[in-house]
Write a protein that holds these residues in place. Structure first.
Motif, PDB file in Angstrom:
ATOM      1  N   LYS A  50      76.194  17.110  47.727  1.00 31.97           N
ATOM      2  CA  LYS A  50      76.986  16.832  48.845  1.00 31.97           C
ATOM      3  C   LYS A  50      77.160  17.109  49.740  1.00 31.97           C
ATOM      4  O   LYS A  50      76.253  18.316  50.141  1.00 31.97           O
ATOM      5  N   GLY A  51      76.498  17.080  51.262  1.00 29.65           N
ATOM      6  CA  GLY A  51      76.784  17.485  52.445  1.00 29.65           C
ATOM      7  C   GLY A  51      77.104  17.873  52.352  1.00 29.65           C
ATOM      8  O   GLY A  51      78.172  17.666  52.579  1.00 29.65           O
ATOM      9  N   GLY A  52      77.546  19.721  53.126  1.00 27.63           N
ATOM     10  CA  GLY A  52      78.854  20.338  53.671  1.00 27.63           C
ATOM     11  C   GLY A  52      79.137  20.729  52.304  1.00 27.63           C
ATOM     12  O   GLY A  52      80.277  21.705  52.340  1.00 27.63           O
ATOM     13  N   GLU A  53      78.843  20.895  51.367  1.00 28.63           N
ATOM     14  CA  GLU A  53      79.991  21.108  49.773  1.00 28.63           C
ATOM     15  C   GLU A  53      79.116  22.984  50.165  1.00 28.63           C
ATOM     16  O   GLU A  53      78.655  23.280  49.989  1.00 28.63           O
ATOM     17  N   GLN A  54      80.577  22.743  49.539  1.00 22.36           N
ATOM     18  CA  GLN A  54      80.419  24.554  48.985  1.00 22.36           C
ATOM     19  C   GLN A  54      80.822  24.202  47.076  1.00 22.36           C
ATOM     20  O   GLN A  54      82.141  23.625  46.869  1.00 22.36           O
ATOM     21  N   LYS A  55      80.481  25.302  46.639  1.00 19.12           N
ATOM     22  CA  LYS A  55      81.002  25.367  45.364  1.00 19.12           C
ATOM     23  C   LYS A  55      80.851  26.848  44.497  1.00 19.12           C
ATOM     24  O   LYS A  55      80.114  27.419  45.098  1.00 19.12           O
ATOM     25  N   GLY A  56      81.478  27.047  43.114  1.00 19.51           N
ATOM     26  CA  GLY A  56      81.359  27.830  42.622  1.00 19.51           C
ATOM     27  C   GLY A  56      82.938  28.771  42.810  1.00 19.51           C
ATOM     28  O   GLY A  56      83.656  28.277  42.820  1.00 19.51           O
ATOM     29  N   SER A  61      78.795  31.792  44.565  1.00 20.27           N
ATOM     30  CA  SER A  61      78.999  30.143  44.604  1.00 20.27           C
ATOM     31  C   SER A  61      77.873  30.053  45.488  1.00 20.27           C
ATOM     32  O   SER A  61      76.816  30.828  46.247  1.00 20.27           O
ATOM     33  N   ALA A  62      78.012  29.008  46.094  1.00 22.74           N
ATOM     34  CA  ALA A  62      76.478  27.993  47.080  1.00 22.74           C
ATOM     35  C   ALA A  62      77.543  27.112  47.215  1.00 22.74           C
ATOM     36  O   ALA A  62      78.514  26.567  47.995  1.00 22.74           O
ATOM     37  N   TYR A  74      75.379  32.630  46.977  1.00 24.24           N
ATOM     38  CA  TYR A  74      75.841  33.930  47.687  1.00 24.24           C
ATOM     39  C   TYR A  74      76.844  34.977  46.413  1.00 24.24           C
ATOM     40  O   TYR A  74      77.731  33.927  45.543  1.00 24.24           O
ATOM     41  N   LEU A  75      75.617  35.628  46.234  1.00 22.83           N
ATOM     42  CA  LEU A  75      76.255  36.767  44.879  1.00 22.83           C
ATOM     43  C   LEU A  75      77.526  37.948  45.655  1.00 22.83           C
ATOM     44  O   LEU A  75      76.859  38.751  46.486  1.00 22.83           O
ATOM     45  N   THR A  76      78.410  38.009  45.305  1.00 19.98           N
ATOM     46  CA  THR A  76      79.909  39.073  45.772  1.00 19.98           C
ATOM     47  C   THR A  76      79.836  39.821  45.202  1.00 19.98           C
ATOM     48  O   THR A  76      80.032  39.624  43.423  1.00 19.98           O
ATOM     49  N   ALA A  77      80.063  40.896  45.017  1.00 23.10           N
ATOM     50  CA  ALA A  77      80.924  42.518  44.712  1.00 23.10           C
ATOM     51  C   ALA A  77      79.148  41.849  43.246  1.00 23.10           C
ATOM     52  O   ALA A  77      80.257  42.397  42.342  1.00 23.10           O
ATOM     53  N   SER A  78      78.604  42.958  43.297  1.00 20.07           N
ATOM     54  CA  SER A  78      77.389  42.064  42.212  1.00 20.07           C
ATOM     55  C   SER A  78      77.311  43.195  41.073  1.00 20.07           C
ATOM     56  O   SER A  78      77.971  44.520  41.302  1.00 20.07           O
TER      57      SER A  78
END
Lengths: 114, 114
Positions: A50-56, A61-62, A74-78
């Motif tokens: 979906k447009g505007g979607e964020q998940k993870g 997350s993406a 997005y890869l956080t605190a790799s």
């Protein structure tokens, strides 16, 4: 039409963050993200529809923009285990003869050092 | 997610010969696909394996070179015919998860043609 991934390569220290982008010149039906380690098959991370979607979750997350032409991972605190090549796979049209057919970007090589 | 197996996992073949790769899924799936990943490259869709009918090939891939069978909802084969060194690649089958758009890959078959 092949999506464009950027950057081509990223080198991180453990604990640092990274963003990988995937862009298309046309609106997409979906974006799939995969991680592939050397000598192994791609592992499914997530799909955005979906447009505007964020998940993870908080670590990986993406997002998918409103126009459905760009997605970011997005890869956080790799962690060391995040090392590998990340691919986005895009699906152009909803349903019909194109259903499930993915076109992959060239990949982003992520290296995480201790 | 479905459990996917491929046979063989790797092979070294001589120029001019053919190799048949098997893909087995532990549950019935509607959509199965075959991809190729040349050394150091991204994934490219070869064809959609249709159950009970001829496979649907992508541009640049033809049935004479890559015949595909799909006799039931859990099994498919890809044959690489009259091989040349340019066919050296990893060949992967993928399936769509039941009831969703997530796509999962088998472990791949690493083919080297000498």
């Amino acid at each position: 039409q092949q999506p464009v991934q950027s950057p081509q390569a990223v080198i991180l220290r453990e604990g640092e963050d990274a963003v990988i982008n995937c862009s298309s010149s046309k609106a997409l039906y979906s974006v799939h993200w995969y991680r592939q380690k050397h000598g192994e098959a791609p592992v499914f991370l997530m799909i955005l529809l979906k447009g505007g979607e964020q998940k993870g979750h908080e670590k990986i997350s993406a997002s998918f923009n409103e126009k459905k032409q760009q997605s970011s991972l997005y890869l956080t605190a790799s962690q060391l285990s995040y090392s590998g090549t990340y691919f986005c796979g895009t699906e152009q049209n909803a349903g019909g003869t194109s259903y499930g057919k993915l076109t992959f970007g060239q990949g982003t090589i992520l290296t995480v050092h201790p | 997610s479905a459990v996917i197996s491929q046979k063989p996992s790797r092979d070294i073949c001589q120029r001019g010969t053919s190799l048949t790769i098997q893909c087995q899924v532990d549950s019935q799936v509607t959509m199965m696909f075959w991809y190729r990943q040349q050394p150091g490259q991204s994934l490219t869709l070869i064809a959609t394996a249709n159950q009970g009918s001829e496979a649907t090939y992508e541009s640049g891939f033809v049935i004479d070179k890559f015949p595909i069978s799909r006799p039931n909802l859990t099994f498919s084969t890809l044959t690489v015919s009259n091989m040349s060194p340019e066919d050296s690649s990893i060949y992967l089958c993928s399936v769509l998860g039941t009831g969703d758009d997530e796509q999962y890959f088998g472990p791949g078959t690493r083919l080297t043609v000498t």
